[in-house]
Design a protein around this motif. Structure first.
Motif, short mmCIF file in Angstrom:
data_model
loop_
_atom_site.label_atom_id
_atom_site.label_comp_id
_atom_site.label_asym_id
_atom_site.label_seq_id
_atom_site.Cartn_x
_atom_site.Cartn_y
_atom_site.Cartn_z
N LEU A 115 0.84 -1.20 0.00
CA LEU A 115 0.00 0.00 0.00
C LEU A 115 0.88 1.25 0.00
N VAL A 116 1.94 1.25 0.80
CA VAL A 116 2.86 2.38 0.86
C VAL A 116 3.52 2.59 -0.51
N ALA A 117 3.95 1.50 -1.14
CA ALA A 117 4.59 1.60 -2.45
C ALA A 117 3.64 2.19 -3.49
N GLN A 118 2.38 1.79 -3.47
CA GLN A 118 1.40 2.33 -4.42
C GLN A 118 1.17 3.82 -4.18
N ALA A 119 1.14 4.22 -2.91
CA ALA A 119 0.94 5.64 -2.60
C ALA A 119 2.12 6.47 -3.11
N ARG A 120 3.34 5.95 -2.96
CA ARG A 120 4.51 6.69 -3.41
C ARG A 120 4.57 6.78 -4.93
N VAL A 121 4.14 5.70 -5.61
CA VAL A 121 4.07 5.75 -7.07
C VAL A 121 3.09 6.83 -7.52
N ALA A 122 2.03 7.04 -6.73
CA ALA A 122 1.04 8.08 -7.04
C ALA A 122 1.54 9.48 -6.67
N GLY A 123 2.77 9.57 -6.17
CA GLY A 123 3.34 10.87 -5.87
C GLY A 123 3.01 11.41 -4.50
N ARG A 124 2.59 10.54 -3.57
CA ARG A 124 2.23 11.00 -2.24
C ARG A 124 3.30 10.65 -1.21
N PRO A 125 3.67 11.61 -0.34
CA PRO A 125 4.50 11.24 0.81
C PRO A 125 3.66 10.38 1.76
N VAL A 126 4.26 9.36 2.34
CA VAL A 126 3.50 8.44 3.17
C VAL A 126 4.36 7.93 4.30
N THR A 127 3.77 7.78 5.48
CA THR A 127 4.47 7.21 6.63
C THR A 127 3.92 5.83 6.91
N LEU A 128 4.76 4.96 7.46
CA LEU A 128 4.35 3.60 7.83
C LEU A 128 4.75 3.36 9.28
N ALA A 129 3.77 3.02 10.11
CA ALA A 129 4.03 2.68 11.50
C ALA A 129 3.31 1.37 11.80
N ALA A 130 4.07 0.32 12.06
CA ALA A 130 3.46 -0.99 12.30
C ALA A 130 4.07 -1.62 13.53
N ASP A 131 3.21 -2.02 14.49
CA ASP A 131 3.67 -2.77 15.64
C ASP A 131 4.02 -4.18 15.20
N GLU A 132 4.37 -5.03 16.16
CA GLU A 132 4.67 -6.42 15.83
C GLU A 132 3.41 -7.10 15.32
N LEU A 133 3.41 -7.52 14.07
CA LEU A 133 2.25 -8.14 13.44
C LEU A 133 2.49 -9.62 13.23
N PRO A 134 1.44 -10.43 13.16
CA PRO A 134 1.62 -11.86 12.86
C PRO A 134 2.22 -12.04 11.46
N ALA A 135 2.94 -13.13 11.29
CA ALA A 135 3.58 -13.38 9.99
C ALA A 135 2.55 -13.53 8.89
N THR A 136 1.44 -14.19 9.18
CA THR A 136 0.41 -14.41 8.16
C THR A 136 -0.98 -14.28 8.77
N LEU A 137 -1.95 -14.00 7.92
CA LEU A 137 -3.36 -14.01 8.27
C LEU A 137 -4.07 -14.96 7.32
N ARG A 138 -5.15 -15.53 7.78
CA ARG A 138 -5.96 -16.35 6.89
C ARG A 138 -6.79 -15.42 6.02
N GLY A 139 -6.66 -15.56 4.70
CA GLY A 139 -7.41 -14.68 3.82
C GLY A 139 -7.00 -14.84 2.37
N GLU A 140 -7.80 -14.27 1.48
CA GLU A 140 -7.55 -14.34 0.05
C GLU A 140 -6.78 -13.08 -0.34
N PRO A 141 -5.49 -13.21 -0.72
CA PRO A 141 -4.64 -12.05 -0.91
C PRO A 141 -5.17 -11.01 -1.89
#
Length: 378
Positions: free
Chosen positions: A223-249
């Motif tokens: 998501l961050v990469a897509q925002a930067r391609v669109a020319g937007r400055p973007v910040t990313l702040a993520a706590d410790e997240l699980p390696a995977t989630l159950r879901g359809e990518p």
């Protein structure tokens, strides 16, 4: 003090567990390449007996059970040569029964090794996937029907607006602008059909085994990469997240892309975006906040409604389906999508997903309908 006697499960117990869902369990001796055990239901599922399977293994060749019985010798040869990639194998194929009918089967097998690390037995399950195949065919037929039903009127509108543009050279500027908006909206809808309901896409989905897990941090980084391609400055702040989630990518990526597209449309060019990820309420929350004016208060209760366009959408391209579709995708995964207003700090959309495997269906059933939104978590 007395201790209760422990009961160790037997091999028969494990075979019974394997067969609870109607699957066939089998064990082949790697030395003799003959069955040690085959479930009693083999006749009913495949139409052949254990003796037929033994004969196929003995004779080899292209007999009626060749697809089921072939490959063990080559697998053992490759393992002996140091290739450990085929310890566990999954195959899907059609098998013709003696009466001429066909059954679609999936076979999962693994080599069991002895204490010296040498193959002693091939353990496996065979399951009838005919019902799954039929569901996939029905899904493709349904998608094809939707594609046709939408494309026919859209093609009519497209042709009519092209004619109006060609013949309306004397129309005033406002009328020509309306023609252009209609043509643009039609193009977008036709593109959506090509992206999501085309026969080619549905065929590809049916021929590939789809992933059912996705990394939440990877979703945020994309998501961050897509925002930067669109020319937007973007910040990313993520706590410790699980390696995977159950879901359809691809579905979850689509939901996040909708949120990003909204932020790009409704905020000034060059304004900053903020992407966050954290654990909350037994799940993971992925959020996108912008620094725009936010959603007008009168629209907040309706922004997830099908076809709804806010009072601030005048002159901005859109169909009113993006947020509705995104929230529907998230709810299928047992999560929810909500809006949070930050006066003076912009709009924030929060996508929450459960972490526990198997929680999705139960959670989804307890949420509000996609057509009756109140903006609150379930």
């Amino acid at each position: 003090m007395t201790r209760s006697a422990s009961v160790s499960p037997s091999a028969d117990d494990f075979r019974s567990i394997a067969e609870l869902g109607g699957d066939l369990a089998f064990i082949l001796d790697c030395a003799t390449k003959q069955p040690i055990y085959v479930s009693a239901g083999v006749d009913e599922m495949l139409g052949y007996t254990v003796d037929d399977i033994r004969a196929q293994l003995d004779e080899g060749g292209d007999g009626p059970l060749a697809a089921l019985c072939a490959g063990l010798s080559e697998r053992l040869r490759r393992f002996a040569a140091g290739d450990g990639s085929r310890l566990r194998v999954m195959r899907e194929f059609d098998l013709r029964r003696p009466d001429g009918s066909e059954v679609a089967v999936e076979m999962i097998s693994t080599l069991a090794l002895d204490d010296a690390g040498q193959p002693r037995a091939l353990l496996g399950l065979v399951r009838d996937v005919s019902a799954r195949r039929e569901r996939e065919r029905e899904r493709k037929r349904f998608a094809s029907m939707l594609n046709h039903e939408f494309r026919t009127p859209l093609s009519t509108i497209d042709g009519a607006i092209q004619r109006l543009e060609a013949l309306g050279t004397k129309a005033d500027e406002a009328t020509r602008q309306r023609y252009r908006k209609i043509a643009t909206a039609t193009d977008r809808l036709i593109a959506m059909l090509d992206d999501y309901l085309s026969p080619e896409r549905m065929a590809a989905l049916g021929s590939q085994r789809r992933d059912h897990t996705v990394g939440p941090r990877l979703l945020l980084e994309e998501l961050v990469a897509q925002a930067r391609v669109a020319g937007r400055p973007v910040t990313l702040a993520a706590d410790e997240l699980p390696a995977t989630l159950r879901g359809e990518p691809s579905g979850l990526r689509l939901a996040l892309k909708v949120l990003l597209d909204n932020s790009l449309r409704y905020t000034p060019a060059g304004s900053k975006l903020h992407v966050t990820g954290r654990r909350v309420d037994g799940g993971v929350e992925l959020a996108l906040r912008d620094e725009g004016a936010g959603v007008p208060e009168a629209d907040v209760g309706h922004i997830f409604d099908k076809g709804y366009r806010g009072t601030n959408a005048a002159g901005i391209a859109g169909s009113g389906l993006g947020l509705y579709m995104a929230r529907s995708v998230v709810e299928v995964h047992g999560g929810n999508l909500t809006y949070a207003c930050h006066p003076g700090r912009g709009a924030e959309f929060r996508l929450w997903l459960p972490v526990q495997a198997g929680a999705a269906k139960g959670l989804a059933s307890g949420l509000t309908s996609s057509d009756n939104r109140n903006g609150d978590r379930g």
